[in-house]
Design a protein around this motif. Sequence first.
Motif, PDB file in Angstrom:
ATOM      1  N   SER A 111      -5.832   6.572  -4.059  1.00 47.12           N
ATOM      2  CA  SER A 111      -7.128   6.897  -3.449  1.00 47.12           C
ATOM      3  C   SER A 111      -7.101   6.770  -1.924  1.00 47.12           C
ATOM      4  CB  SER A 111      -8.228   5.997  -4.030  1.00 47.12           C
ATOM      5  OG  SER A 111      -7.983   4.644  -3.703  1.00 47.12           O
ATOM      6  N   GLU A 112      -6.259   5.875  -1.412  1.00 48.58           N
ATOM      7  CA  GLU A 112      -6.210   5.649   0.039  1.00 48.58           C
ATOM      8  C   GLU A 112      -5.451   6.743   0.792  1.00 48.58           C
ATOM      9  OE1 GLU A 112      -4.542   1.797   0.589  1.00 48.58           O
ATOM     10  OE2 GLU A 112      -6.099   0.764  -0.535  1.00 48.58           O
ATOM     11  N   ILE A 113      -4.653   7.540   0.061  1.00 47.90           N
ATOM     12  CA  ILE A 113      -3.827   8.552   0.748  1.00 47.90           C
ATOM     13  C   ILE A 113      -4.136   9.977   0.306  1.00 47.90           C
ATOM     14  CG2 ILE A 113      -1.871   7.021   1.235  1.00 47.90           C
ATOM     15  CD1 ILE A 113      -0.510   8.203  -1.280  1.00 47.90           C
ATOM     16  N   ILE A 114      -5.107  10.138  -0.595  1.00 47.80           N
ATOM     17  CA  ILE A 114      -5.366  11.462  -1.154  1.00 47.80           C
ATOM     18  C   ILE A 114      -5.781  12.475  -0.085  1.00 47.80           C
ATOM     19  CG2 ILE A 114      -7.778  10.976  -1.771  1.00 47.80           C
ATOM     20  CD1 ILE A 114      -7.225  12.611  -4.380  1.00 47.80           C
ATOM     21  N   ASP A 115      -6.437  12.007   0.964  1.00 46.11           N
ATOM     22  CA  ASP A 115      -6.869  12.920   2.027  1.00 46.11           C
ATOM     23  C   ASP A 115      -5.734  13.304   2.979  1.00 46.11           C
ATOM     24  OD1 ASP A 115      -9.465  13.004   1.077  1.00 46.11           O
ATOM     25  OD2 ASP A 115     -10.075  11.244   2.238  1.00 46.11           O
ATOM     26  N   ASP A 116      -4.597  12.643   2.850  1.00 46.37           N
ATOM     27  CA  ASP A 116      -3.475  12.915   3.754  1.00 46.37           C
ATOM     28  C   ASP A 116      -2.591  14.061   3.270  1.00 46.37           C
ATOM     29  OD1 ASP A 116      -4.372  10.739   5.187  1.00 46.37           O
ATOM     30  OD2 ASP A 116      -2.955   9.333   4.266  1.00 46.37           O
ATOM     31  N   PHE A 117      -2.829  14.545   2.040  1.00 43.96           N
ATOM     32  CA  PHE A 117      -1.966  15.574   1.461  1.00 43.96           C
ATOM     33  C   PHE A 117      -2.794  16.691   0.833  1.00 43.96           C
ATOM     34  CE2 PHE A 117       0.432  11.646   1.490  1.00 43.96           C
ATOM     35  CZ  PHE A 117       1.658  12.048   2.001  1.00 43.96           C
ATOM     36  N   ASP A 118      -2.202  17.887   0.793  1.00 52.02           N
ATOM     37  CA  ASP A 118      -2.844  19.001   0.090  1.00 52.02           C
ATOM     38  C   ASP A 118      -2.630  18.864  -1.412  1.00 52.02           C
ATOM     39  OD1 ASP A 118      -3.728  20.507   2.442  1.00 52.02           O
ATOM     40  OD2 ASP A 118      -1.588  20.813   2.819  1.00 52.02           O
ATOM     41  N   TYR A 119      -1.419  18.421  -1.768  1.00 51.17           N
ATOM     42  CA  TYR A 119      -1.097  18.228  -3.192  1.00 51.17           C
ATOM     43  C   TYR A 119      -0.333  16.920  -3.370  1.00 51.17           C
ATOM     44  CZ  TYR A 119      -2.273  23.120  -4.139  1.00 51.17           C
ATOM     45  OH  TYR A 119      -2.933  24.311  -4.267  1.00 51.17           O
ATOM     46  N   LYS A 174       0.853  -1.192   0.000  1.00 47.00           N
ATOM     47  CA  LYS A 174       0.000   0.000   0.000  1.00 47.00           C
ATOM     48  C   LYS A 174       0.889   1.243   0.000  1.00 47.00           C
ATOM     49  CE  LYS A 174      -4.029  -2.003   2.312  1.00 47.00           C
ATOM     50  NZ  LYS A 174      -4.880  -1.911   1.129  1.00 47.00           N
ATOM     51  N   ALA A 175       0.436   2.270  -0.692  1.00 50.35           N
ATOM     52  CA  ALA A 175       1.227   3.496  -0.825  1.00 50.35           C
ATOM     53  C   ALA A 175       1.593   4.078   0.539  1.00 50.35           C
ATOM     54  CB  ALA A 175       0.463   4.524  -1.655  1.00 50.35           C
ATOM     55  N   LYS A 176       0.648   4.060   1.477  1.00 47.90           N
ATOM     56  CA  LYS A 176       0.897   4.704   2.784  1.00 47.90           C
ATOM     57  C   LYS A 176       2.036   4.038   3.562  1.00 47.90           C
ATOM     58  CE  LYS A 176      -2.947   2.285   5.129  1.00 47.90           C
ATOM     59  NZ  LYS A 176      -2.320   1.232   5.836  1.00 47.90           N
ATOM     60  N   ASP A 177       2.343   2.798   3.220  1.00 45.40           N
ATOM     61  CA  ASP A 177       3.374   2.064   3.961  1.00 45.40           C
ATOM     62  C   ASP A 177       4.784   2.310   3.445  1.00 45.40           C
ATOM     63  OD1 ASP A 177       1.444   0.915   5.595  1.00 45.40           O
ATOM     64  OD2 ASP A 177       1.123  -0.772   4.216  1.00 45.40           O
ATOM     65  N   ILE A 178       4.915   2.967   2.299  1.00 45.04           N
ATOM     66  CA  ILE A 178       6.262   3.133   1.727  1.00 45.04           C
ATOM     67  C   ILE A 178       6.623   4.596   1.454  1.00 45.04           C
ATOM     68  CG2 ILE A 178       6.313   0.820   0.728  1.00 45.04           C
ATOM     69  CD1 ILE A 178       5.695   2.201  -2.001  1.00 45.04           C
ATOM     70  N   ILE A 179       5.826   5.515   2.006  1.00 41.38           N
ATOM     71  CA  ILE A 179       6.110   6.947   1.807  1.00 41.38           C
ATOM     72  C   ILE A 179       7.342   7.340   2.627  1.00 41.38           C
ATOM     73  CG2 ILE A 179       5.245   9.273   2.322  1.00 41.38           C
ATOM     74  CD1 ILE A 179       2.434   8.186   1.594  1.00 41.38           C
ATOM     75  N   LEU A 180       8.232   8.097   1.998  1.00 44.93           N
ATOM     76  CA  LEU A 180       9.485   8.503   2.642  1.00 44.93           C
ATOM     77  C   LEU A 180       9.501  10.010   2.914  1.00 44.93           C
ATOM     78  CD1 LEU A 180      11.888   6.537   0.245  1.00 44.93           C
ATOM     79  CD2 LEU A 180      11.118   5.807   2.519  1.00 44.93           C
ATOM     80  N   GLU A 181      10.167  10.398   3.995  1.00 44.45           N
ATOM     81  CA  GLU A 181      10.358  11.825   4.279  1.00 44.45           C
ATOM     82  C   GLU A 181      11.532  12.344   3.448  1.00 44.45           C
ATOM     83  OE1 GLU A 181      10.708  12.840   8.376  1.00 44.45           O
ATOM     84  OE2 GLU A 181       8.960  11.675   8.985  1.00 44.45           O
ATOM     85  N   THR A 182      11.549  13.657   3.192  1.00 42.82           N
ATOM     86  CA  THR A 182      12.683  14.276   2.499  1.00 42.82           C
ATOM     87  C   THR A 182      13.238  15.419   3.342  1.00 42.82           C
ATOM     88  OG1 THR A 182      11.519  16.039   1.297  1.00 42.82           O
ATOM     89  CG2 THR A 182      11.446  13.825   0.327  1.00 42.82           C
ATOM     90  N   LYS A 183      14.362  15.973   2.892  1.00 43.86           N
ATOM     91  CA  LYS A 183      14.985  17.101   3.609  1.00 43.86           C
ATOM     92  C   LYS A 183      14.192  18.387   3.429  1.00 43.86           C
ATOM     93  CE  LYS A 183      19.009  15.785   1.617  1.00 43.86           C
ATOM     94  NZ  LYS A 183      20.380  15.908   1.100  1.00 43.86           N
ATOM     95  N   SER A 184      13.333  18.413   2.407  1.00 46.81           N
ATOM     96  CA  SER A 184      12.580  19.626   2.092  1.00 46.81           C
ATOM     97  C   SER A 184      11.336  19.708   2.980  1.00 46.81           C
ATOM     98  CB  SER A 184      12.166  19.577   0.620  1.00 46.81           C
ATOM     99  OG  SER A 184      12.227  20.832   0.021  1.00 46.81           O
ATOM    100  N   PRO A 185      11.020  20.868   3.554  1.00 45.07           N
ATOM    101  CA  PRO A 185       9.889  20.986   4.478  1.00 45.07           C
ATOM    102  C   PRO A 185       8.565  20.541   3.858  1.00 45.07           C
ATOM    103  CG  PRO A 185      11.185  23.021   4.439  1.00 45.07           C
ATOM    104  CD  PRO A 185      11.716  22.155   3.354  1.00 45.07           C
ATOM    105  N   ASN A 186       7.816  19.712   4.607  1.00 43.82           N
ATOM    106  CA  ASN A 186       6.465  19.272   4.222  1.00 43.82           C
ATOM    107  C   ASN A 186       6.421  18.464   2.918  1.00 43.82           C
ATOM    108  OD1 ASN A 186       5.147  20.627   6.422  1.00 43.82           O
ATOM    109  ND2 ASN A 186       5.432  22.548   5.312  1.00 43.82           N
TER     110      ASN A 186
END
Length: 267
Positions: free
Chosen positions: A113-121, A69-81
Amino acid sequence: MGKIIAIANQKGGVGKTTSAMNLSAGLGVLERKVLLVDTDPQANSTSGVGYDPREIENGVYECLIGKVKAKDIILETKSPNLFLLPAHIDLVGAELELVNVENREHMMKNALSEIIDDFDYIIIDCAPSLGLLTLNSLTAAHSLIIPIQCEYFALEGLGKLLNTVKIVQRRLNPELTIEGLLLTMYDTRLRLSNQVVEEVKTHFQDLVFKTIIHRNVTLGEAPSYGETIIVHDSTSKGAINYLNLSQEIIDKEKVSETLEENLVSNE
């Protein structure tokens, strides 16, 4: 609900990945939560924000084939947000593997579709082709940004892309709109650059973003450090260009929301 914007042009070298990365970073700095989705098998967005694609175990490919699932493999970056849904070389195989799958053009839409509500863009960096991966991205997206370089063959192939958009609108995604045409690699010293700008604005008028991305050495350097331009040099012309573009997109959306609210209240 978040807005999904695909950045696509089947021509390579037009500033597509640079724009995907740095628009995402600009929106993040303007306090929007952003997911950058790398659907290019070259995985340049993934390496450009600091990850080695060879070390990515699960990415967009595994999402499309339903392994993760997409939500399980999302990574953070050095760039804010700014967050990343990464790619690796196996994504090349997705084109072939999805050919015989039912509703194959909707795999990306289903994954997001499962993560669209978690982000503005959600910004999708498309592959430089009009293959199945790009069709998936256009089917999932609310709108499309088309980067066009200010060079001699600027409009070559644009007709083919616009025809593809019409087919997607008719058959797969009637809600898809063109967010805008983005002029990139603009060199103020060249008469040709100015001619291309005038030609594109004459042909497409209000579809062209007011912000133009100038040719800038720092923009080319930043990915080699695994950084967006905002992190690498926030005072550079490239950073200012992409912040202006981000603000233009936010302002455009505010205008659309106000118009919708007025229409609803007048009914």
